[in-house]
Design a protein around this motif. Structure first.
Motif, short mmCIF file in Angstrom:
data_model
loop_
_atom_site.label_atom_id
_atom_site.label_comp_id
_atom_site.label_asym_id
_atom_site.label_seq_id
_atom_site.Cartn_x
_atom_site.Cartn_y
_atom_site.Cartn_z
N ALA A 212 0.40 -1.04 -0.07
CA ALA A 212 -0.13 0.14 0.00
C ALA A 212 1.25 1.26 0.16
O ALA A 212 2.44 1.32 0.74
N LEU A 213 0.42 2.16 -1.10
CA LEU A 213 1.43 3.43 -1.04
C LEU A 213 0.63 4.58 -1.12
O LEU A 213 -0.06 4.30 -2.52
N GLU A 214 0.18 5.27 -0.40
CA GLU A 214 -1.19 6.61 -0.39
C GLU A 214 0.63 8.41 -0.83
O GLU A 214 0.84 8.25 -0.14
N PRO A 215 -0.80 8.88 -1.59
CA PRO A 215 0.38 9.79 -1.92
C PRO A 215 -0.53 11.07 -1.26
O PRO A 215 -1.75 10.70 -0.85
N TYR A 216 -0.14 12.28 -0.68
CA TYR A 216 -0.62 13.12 0.03
C TYR A 216 0.06 14.05 -0.57
O TYR A 216 0.91 14.45 -0.90
N GLU A 217 -0.52 15.41 -0.40
CA GLU A 217 -0.09 17.23 -0.41
C GLU A 217 0.47 17.29 0.93
O GLU A 217 -0.22 16.37 1.62
N ARG A 218 0.99 17.89 0.91
CA ARG A 218 2.14 18.34 2.13
C ARG A 218 1.62 19.26 2.89
O ARG A 218 1.59 20.13 3.13
N LEU A 239 4.78 0.33 8.15
CA LEU A 239 4.18 1.86 7.90
C LEU A 239 5.19 3.34 6.96
O LEU A 239 6.03 3.46 8.74
N LEU A 240 5.87 3.57 6.00
CA LEU A 240 6.89 4.67 6.45
C LEU A 240 5.92 5.61 5.97
O LEU A 240 5.27 5.82 5.42
N ILE A 241 6.23 6.43 7.15
CA ILE A 241 5.63 8.14 6.45
C ILE A 241 7.07 8.87 6.68
O ILE A 241 8.16 9.34 7.10
N ALA A 242 7.01 9.09 5.23
CA ALA A 242 7.98 10.04 4.46
C ALA A 242 7.72 11.55 5.00
O ALA A 242 7.86 12.67 3.58
N ASP A 243 7.92 12.32 6.44
CA ASP A 243 8.26 13.39 6.00
C ASP A 243 8.23 14.06 7.88
O ASP A 243 9.08 13.46 8.68
N SER A 244 8.21 15.03 7.88
CA SER A 244 8.66 16.27 9.05
C SER A 244 8.03 15.07 10.23
O SER A 244 6.86 14.88 10.28
N GLY A 245 8.36 15.72 11.22
CA GLY A 245 8.18 14.77 12.67
C GLY A 245 6.83 15.96 12.79
O GLY A 245 5.59 14.97 13.21
N LEU A 247 4.09 16.46 10.91
CA LEU A 247 3.30 16.11 9.87
C LEU A 247 3.22 14.65 10.46
O LEU A 247 2.54 13.72 10.30
N SER A 248 4.03 13.93 10.43
CA SER A 248 4.15 12.34 10.76
C SER A 248 3.56 11.87 11.88
O SER A 248 2.56 11.23 11.97
N VAL A 249 3.47 12.26 12.96
CA VAL A 249 2.56 13.03 14.17
C VAL A 249 1.07 12.86 14.10
O VAL A 249 0.03 12.22 13.95
N ARG A 250 0.61 14.06 12.71
CA ARG A 250 -0.82 13.60 12.75
C ARG A 250 -1.10 12.37 11.84
O ARG A 250 -2.26 11.58 12.08
N ALA A 251 -0.33 11.82 10.76
CA ALA A 251 -0.95 10.39 10.32
C ALA A 251 -0.20 9.35 11.09
O ALA A 251 -1.07 8.53 11.27
N ALA A 252 0.64 9.61 12.70
CA ALA A 252 0.98 8.26 13.38
C ALA A 252 -1.09 7.73 13.86
O ALA A 252 -1.12 7.00 14.69
N THR A 253 -1.18 9.10 14.55
CA THR A 253 -2.07 9.34 15.78
C THR A 253 -3.41 8.58 14.95
O THR A 253 -4.51 7.62 15.76
N ALA A 254 -3.50 7.89 13.47
CA ALA A 254 -4.18 6.92 13.26
C ALA A 254 -4.42 5.86 13.57
O ALA A 254 -5.09 5.07 13.20
#
Length: 395
Positions: A212-218, A239-245, A247-254
């Motif tokens: 699974a690979l999902e793109p997004y706007e930053r 799961l790789l979260i390829a962004d700053s800390g 924004l990565s926190v925002r994704a990690a909460t899910a």
């Protein structure tokens, strides 16, 4: 370098903020250089040098911005280069700083007129075509502080930290721990393209699969939405979260406390290094990411503050290590002759690579830096090293 937000060209006034945030693991987020289009127009011959002839020392030019909006970063690199000369008591090297803010072409012409046989810099990858175009005509090699892989050539070596290597190191560690299926959240643009390419290559070479690979706007909203989409797909162990800390926190909460994807190991990139948001977030606890070692950076920072009265940007170590690299080559480099750039690409010439503040490094035949990276695990308020960086390279 290129912009982690995915924009083709990052507004230069944001470089200082980006560098401070990306104190980032030795890799700052810097604009991407144009890599196509017509060759630079011929430039006028260098003007006469104001520096007297020096036959006892090697002349090396440092091209960085020391005025304008990026002056803080450029001056930190220049300070670090000077500190390396002082720390090593080098008598055979003369490093002269040239300000690229007023014009990279003129700075390069002046450096060549002054008799420099090697250019360290530029910082901004936007300046690489200009600098290399002028330097190439004079047969002067360039070692850039950028991390724009596409700018590497026979005449240009790239010394900035490459995000793809961070991803590869983390994936290799994850595979060694038994993880075989991966998902990813990647920002649109160059940074996302390169991290996803590195992920796919590393996973496949290790016998795993990216499911699974999902793109997004930053943006916070876009990465949160992408996180929900990739969570719905499931089927991955990491799961790789390829962004700053932040924004990565925002994704990690899910993924915190979810039963849909139990045991998902979160992975990050070199952008996480030095970010308070990473260690402060419970959602990222247990996540892995790879970066250069900080083992020597504490002493470097202490010495820097004592000499210059302020905390250095994390990227300043590139200036220090570039001088150490030059001094190592200078053992077999006769003053006044051309810098033997080809030896940097020859692993037989330097089988163990070079050792700097950021650890062991060397250059590939393609002109890209290869670094020895450590793997860290995020804990409660701190990180720990779970796989140390190698101290040198094998032959």
């Amino acid at each position: 370098m290129f912009d982690a937000s995915g924009n083709r060209r990052l507004n230069r006034r944001n470089l200082l903020a980006a560098a401070a945030m990306a104190v980032l693991a030795g890799c700052t987020v810097v604009p991407k250089a144009p890599v196509s289009g017509p060759a630079p127009a011929p430039t006028p011959a260098p003007s006469q040098s104001d520096i007297p002839v020096d036959t006892e020392r090697h002349r090396v030019a440092l091209l960085v911005p020391v005025t304008g909006v990026n002056a803080g970063v450029g001056q930190a690199i220049a300070n670090a280069a000077n500190m390396a000369l002082l720390d090593t008591s080098a008598k055979n090297l003369r490093v002269t700083t040239y300000d690229t803010s007023a014009g990279a072409a003129e700075a390069t012409r002046k450096a060549i007129a002054d008799g420099n046989q090697l250019i360290l810099g530029p910082l901004l990858s936007d300046d690489i075509p200009t600098v290399s175009g002028v330097a190439r005509a004079a047969k002067i090699p360039v070692i850039s502080f950028s991390n724009d892989e596409q700018a590497a050539s026979r005449d240009v070596l790239i010394m900035g930290n490459l995000p793809g290597q961070s991803v590869t190191r983390t994936v290799q560690y994850a595979r060694a721990q038994g993880i075989s299926t991966f998902g990813a959240l990647v920002p649109r643009g160059d940074y996302g393209d390169r991290t996803s390419a590195a992920l796919l290559a590393a996973v496949r070479s290790g016998g795993g699969s990216v499911v699974a690979l999902e793109p997004y706007e930053r943006s916070a909203a876009s990465i949160a939405s992408a996180a929900q989409r990739v969570k719905a797909k499931g089927g991955f162990e990491a799961l790789l979260i390829a962004d700053s800390g932040s924004l990565s926190v925002r994704a990690a909460t899910a993924f915190k406390g979810t039963s849909k994807t139990p045991g998902v190991r979160l992975l990050g990139t070199e952008l996480w290094s030095g970010e308070r948001d990473v260690n402060a977030s419970a959602a990222l606890a247990g996540a892995w990411y790879s970066t250069v070692s900080d083992q020597r950076f504490a002493q470097f920072s202490k010495s820097y503050r004592a000499r210059f009265g302020g905390q250095p940007f994390r990227i300043a170590t590139l200036g220090y290590d570039a001088v150490l690299l030059t001094l190592r080559v200078a053992r077999d480099w006769k003053p006044g002759t051309r810098f033997p750039a080809d030896t940097l690409r020859d692993t037989k010439a330097f089988p163990g690579g070079f050792l700097g503040v950021d650890g062991a490094f060397r250059f590939t035949k393609g002109g890209l830096i290869e670094r020895a990276l450590e793997v860290r695990e995020v804990g409660a308020g701190a990180t720990k090293v779970v796989s140390p960086a190698p101290v040198k390279f094998g032959e």
